[in-house]
Motif scaffolding. Structure first.
Motif, PDB file in Angstrom:
ATOM      1  N   PRO A 239       1.256  -1.242   0.049  1.00 35.19           N
ATOM      2  CA  PRO A 239       0.053  -0.296   0.184  1.00 35.19           C
ATOM      3  C   PRO A 239       0.672   1.425  -0.135  1.00 35.19           C
ATOM      4  O   PRO A 239       2.079   1.367   0.415  1.00 35.19           O
ATOM      5  N   THR A 240       0.574   2.485  -0.226  1.00 33.18           N
ATOM      6  CA  THR A 240       1.029   3.064  -0.806  1.00 33.18           C
ATOM      7  C   THR A 240       0.888   4.428  -0.099  1.00 33.18           C
ATOM      8  O   THR A 240       1.005   6.056  -0.326  1.00 33.18           O
ATOM      9  N   ASN A 241      -0.550   4.810   0.451  1.00 35.20           N
ATOM     10  CA  ASN A 241      -1.098   5.676   0.901  1.00 35.20           C
ATOM     11  C   ASN A 241      -0.576   5.992   2.795  1.00 35.20           C
ATOM     12  O   ASN A 241      -0.821   4.917   3.356  1.00 35.20           O
ATOM     13  N   GLY A 242       0.042   6.746   2.192  1.00 27.04           N
ATOM     14  CA  GLY A 242       0.524   7.337   4.038  1.00 27.04           C
ATOM     15  C   GLY A 242       2.082   6.748   4.468  1.00 27.04           C
ATOM     16  O   GLY A 242       2.832   5.990   5.436  1.00 27.04           O
ATOM     17  N   LEU A 243       2.553   5.337   3.217  1.00 23.43           N
ATOM     18  CA  LEU A 243       3.606   4.934   3.415  1.00 23.43           C
ATOM     19  C   LEU A 243       4.965   5.865   3.307  1.00 23.43           C
ATOM     20  O   LEU A 243       4.821   6.597   2.491  1.00 23.43           O
TER      21      LEU A 243
END
Length: 81
Positions: A4-8
């Motif tokens: 996942p890339t959201n907030g990563l």
């Protein structure tokens, strides 16, 4: 694609190095640790630390204003001391 890339902030798959695969540029600097075989038998996909002086530093993480975070890791402790 499974990460996942959201907030990563960073993703370190240790695929031959300690570079951040998230695209955020938070690459690690390895001191003393050596590439090793991971839990699935893949070579150069993990790091072995044989003493307290061996570590990986990710400098960019200290320069962020992150106050809440989660770290996920796999490790195996060597019982032969």
């Amino acid at each position: 694609s499974y990460v996942p890339t959201n907030g990563l902030v960073g993703y370190w798959p240790f695929n031959g190095n300690a570079n951040d695969a998230s695209g955020n540029g938070n690459n690690g600097t390895v001191t003393g640790a050596t590439l090793s075989t991971d839990r699935k038998g893949m070579t150069n996909n993990s790091y072995a630390f044989s003493n307290d002086a061996h570590h990986i530093i990710i400098n960019g993480l200290y320069q962020t204003s992150i106050t809440n975070y989660t770290i996920s890791t796999w490790f195996k402790k060597n019982t032969a001391v």
